[in-house]
Every structure is written in C-alpha cells, then in structure tokens.
Design an enzyme around this catalytic site. Sequence first.
Site, short mmCIF file in Angstrom:
data_model
loop_
_atom_site.label_atom_id
_atom_site.label_comp_id
_atom_site.label_asym_id
_atom_site.label_seq_id
_atom_site.Cartn_x
_atom_site.Cartn_y
_atom_site.Cartn_z
N LYS A 1 0.85 -1.20 0.00
CA LYS A 1 0.00 0.00 0.00
C LYS A 1 0.88 1.25 0.00
O LYS A 1 2.08 1.17 0.31
CB LYS A 1 -0.92 -0.02 1.22
CG LYS A 1 -0.18 0.01 2.56
CD LYS A 1 -1.11 -0.32 3.72
CE LYS A 1 -0.38 -0.27 5.04
NZ LYS A 1 -1.18 -0.84 6.14
N ARG B 1 -10.79 -0.44 14.80
CA ARG B 1 -10.76 0.20 13.47
C ARG B 1 -11.75 -0.60 12.63
O ARG B 1 -12.87 -0.82 13.09
CB ARG B 1 -9.31 0.17 12.95
CG ARG B 1 -8.98 1.18 11.89
CD ARG B 1 -7.49 1.29 11.60
NE ARG B 1 -6.92 0.07 11.04
CZ ARG B 1 -5.66 -0.06 10.61
NH1 ARG B 1 -4.83 0.97 10.69
NH2 ARG B 1 -5.23 -1.18 10.11
N HIS C 1 -6.19 -7.54 13.09
CA HIS C 1 -4.99 -6.68 13.06
C HIS C 1 -4.59 -6.32 14.48
O HIS C 1 -5.44 -5.96 15.30
CB HIS C 1 -5.31 -5.43 12.24
CG HIS C 1 -4.10 -4.62 11.86
ND1 HIS C 1 -3.01 -5.15 11.21
CD2 HIS C 1 -3.82 -3.30 12.04
CE1 HIS C 1 -2.11 -4.19 11.00
NE2 HIS C 1 -2.57 -3.07 11.50
N ARG D 1 1.11 -10.80 7.14
CA ARG D 1 1.03 -9.61 6.28
C ARG D 1 2.20 -8.69 6.63
O ARG D 1 2.15 -7.96 7.62
CB ARG D 1 -0.29 -8.86 6.53
CG ARG D 1 -1.55 -9.70 6.33
CD ARG D 1 -2.80 -8.85 6.44
NE ARG D 1 -2.89 -8.12 7.70
CZ ARG D 1 -3.44 -8.60 8.81
NH1 ARG D 1 -3.95 -9.82 8.83
NH2 ARG D 1 -3.48 -7.88 9.90
N TYR E 1 14.02 31.73 5.31
CA TYR E 1 12.78 32.36 5.76
C TYR E 1 12.76 32.51 7.28
O TYR E 1 13.22 31.64 8.00
CB TYR E 1 11.58 31.50 5.37
CG TYR E 1 11.30 31.42 3.89
CD1 TYR E 1 11.02 32.56 3.15
CD2 TYR E 1 11.30 30.19 3.24
CE1 TYR E 1 10.75 32.47 1.78
CE2 TYR E 1 11.03 30.09 1.89
CZ TYR E 1 10.74 31.24 1.17
OH TYR E 1 10.47 31.14 -0.17
N CYS F 1 12.98 24.91 3.21
CA CYS F 1 12.04 25.52 2.27
C CYS F 1 11.31 24.43 1.49
O CYS F 1 11.55 23.25 1.69
CB CYS F 1 12.80 26.43 1.29
SG CYS F 1 13.95 27.58 2.08
N MET F 2 10.44 24.83 0.58
CA MET F 2 9.68 23.85 -0.18
C MET F 2 10.58 22.97 -1.04
O MET F 2 10.40 21.75 -1.12
CB MET F 2 8.66 24.56 -1.08
CG MET F 2 7.70 23.61 -1.77
SD MET F 2 6.57 24.45 -2.88
CE MET F 2 5.56 25.38 -1.74
N ASP F 3 11.58 23.60 -1.68
CA ASP F 3 12.40 22.88 -2.65
C ASP F 3 13.87 22.81 -2.26
O ASP F 3 14.65 22.19 -2.98
CB ASP F 3 12.34 23.61 -4.01
CG ASP F 3 10.94 24.00 -4.38
OD1 ASP F 3 10.03 23.17 -4.16
OD2 ASP F 3 10.74 25.14 -4.86
#
Length: 397
Positions: A39, A137, A171, A230, A274, A321-323
Amino acid sequence: MADYLRRSWAVVDLDRLSHNVRTLQAHLAPGCRMMGVVKADAYGHGDVYVARQLARLGVQWLGVSNIEEALSLRAHGIQLPILVLGMTPPEQAELLCGHDLTQTVHSLEYALLLEASAARSGVELDVHIKVDTGMSRLGFVAHGGAARDSVEQVSQACALPHLRAGGIFTHFAVADELGEASAAFTRGQFRAFMGALEALEARGLRFGLRHCCNSAGTINYPEMHLDMVRSGIALYGLDPSPDCAGRLALRPVMELYSTVTQVKLIQEGDTVSYGRCFTARRSTKIAAVAIGYADGYGRELSGKARVLVRGRFANVTGRVCMDQLLLDVTHIPGVEAGDVVTIVGRDGENSLSFDDMARLSGTINYEKVCLIGKRVPRVYRQGGGDVGVVDYVYQGL
Ligand SMILES: *Cc1c(COP(=O)(O)O)cnc(C)c1O
C-alpha cells in the site's frame, strides 16, 4: 535505462528487498504464506518494482489499501492475488471481480451492500472477513460482549450467495511493543480471534487463509503466524518499532540523496532562510541543497537535523524551504556545487537512517518513507547496477 534528474533521488535496493523477504520467509512457521503489503506505493518505494520482485521471490499475496492501488498493479501486469485491505464502494463489485481482486468485508451492513451489487452485476466476489479484536478500526467487533453477535453476523455474511469468503483476519494494535501489558493485550487479541474462528467452525464455517500478523507480529509472535502473515515495514528493512530493533537482520532498502547547488560565504550578522531563524556569528560557509519539504524532507527538521557531505555531518541551518534547504558546511573543506548530499544512507564512516529522521520529526519511520515526494525519482539498484527508474513527474529525460 532511463536517465533521471540528479536533483534529489531515492535509491531502492532490490537485493536488500530480496534479503529481507528471505529473512522473513526463513522465520515463518512451515507452510505459512506471506502477503507483501505494498500500500501507499510500497511505503514510498514504488509498488510496481517492489511487487514484481516479491512475485519472483515466491511471496504469495499482495495487500493494498484501496482499489486504485490494486488496479494500478494489475495494469502493470502484476498477477498475484491482491487483498484490498480498506473499503471499496460497493458499486465497484464488478470492477473488483473483473480484475480478480479480493475485498475485505468489515461488517454485515457492508457485506449486504456488496452482495446486492455483485448480484446486480452477476458476479461472485472473493472476500476476506475482517474482525476487530481490539484495534477498534475496521471489522466485525469480535471481542468482549460483542463477540457472540459478531459470530452470527459473520455467518450471515458468509452465507450470501455472491460472496466467497476464502479468508479471515484481524490486526494487532501493539505487537511492536514488548512490555508485559502490550504482550498481554496482543495475546488477548489472538485469543479473541481464535475464539471467533472456533465458534465459526462450530457452525460449519472454515477459512483457508487465517491471518493476523503484521511485521511486528511476524517478528515477535511466531506462534501466531497461522496460514499467512502480512508484512509491510519489515520488507523495506525498517524496524516496526525500537522494541523490534535488531530482532531480525533486516537491511534498509531505501536511501535518499540530494545535490549541492551553490556554496557561499556569509558574514557575521547575516541571516539564513525564511524567518531569519539563524544568524551567523562568524564568517560561515553555507551550502544550498536541492531538497525541501515538498520532497518529504519535513519543515519540522529545520535547525535540528543533519545530513552528510563528503563523509561528514553538516547541520540543517535555518528553515527548510519547499524545494531547498541550507547547510552549514564551514568545517568541511572543498564543498562545491554538484556534491552529492546523503540524506539517508551511508557516506564513508557515517550513516543516517529514516529512524534518525523520524525521531527528530516526532514520528515513525513508516511516515517518513511514505512521505517521500512524487518528484523524487526512484532509482532501482540490483547486482550493483541501476536497473530502472520511476519518475512520477516526467518520463522524457
Ligand atoms: C499496513 C497493514 C499491514 C502491514 O503492517 P506493517 O506494520 O507495515 O507490517 C498489515 N495489515 C494491515 C491490515 C495493514 O493495514
């Protein structure tokens, strides 16, 4: 093999994946099958390459969270049985059946909706029954006062003419914790599961595939393996928790690298990034690196984490930062644009792990690998060479 942008990239080592699968297989009770849980894009490792390798290694089943993940694997030619662990809208019964997918059934209400949809489409659907033994769950509640009702409800679900229940599972909530209270809870969950199986068997209901162990259960409770385990996180060579560390000799499958894009000297009083959270106290050498929070390098690591450049640790300085992020490399001679930065992996004597990163972020390794961004190409390594690349953004290089 396709080229890829050497900005930030993840190396996924298929030999280590094989090592982990064989290590787990050797640990399984005789005759016990393995479901490889792929997953969330195989916990960020790339589900298609991982699933293909698992199939080659004799893993019998795959587990995914939803029907789209399953359909994508089918579209890429993966033929192993696939269990959809989460809920699929009942209207999609025909789609599930058409692609040979097995659906988890978590309640009688859901079973009835799925039955109606399968009947309308004239298909018979493979399902596994999910019972809740303490996780609270998904699942028929099969512990405490509700246990008897749930047996009745599971029986009713299994009697529906368009559903074929070939398996049943539960589970664990704390199989990764070895303290006595947690061990007692896990044993209680297992007893509730076995109790439900016995009561169902008394009604003539038997299931070919009974399974309850996640990676932690697989590692810590061999007596609970039943017909299948699993395994998710352990496939990827990461420990389910610190309590499980080192119990099996697993090897981390993913490494993460980036690149120095510019190096500059700043002066006393200059500030970095920043928010100006870092002020240079002296002449300081700063390296800009091409990875940021959009790549999965969390902003909470600002001013806390370190990475490796030229075999030495460098602190992440100022805000991520973002990048991009910024490093203080004053103490490391010769750093220049183009240098490889090891975010997770080994560089000479030193290494960094997803556990290190997770600890600093206040989370777990699972979340860190899942969150590696889709603009980070996955480069697959096997036999010492690169054997493939998955680039989620652009396939043209
Ligand atoms: C994710 C998941 C697993 C795998 O758990 P790991 O701890 O990664 O081994 C197993 N079973 C279910 C139902 C899951 O959702």
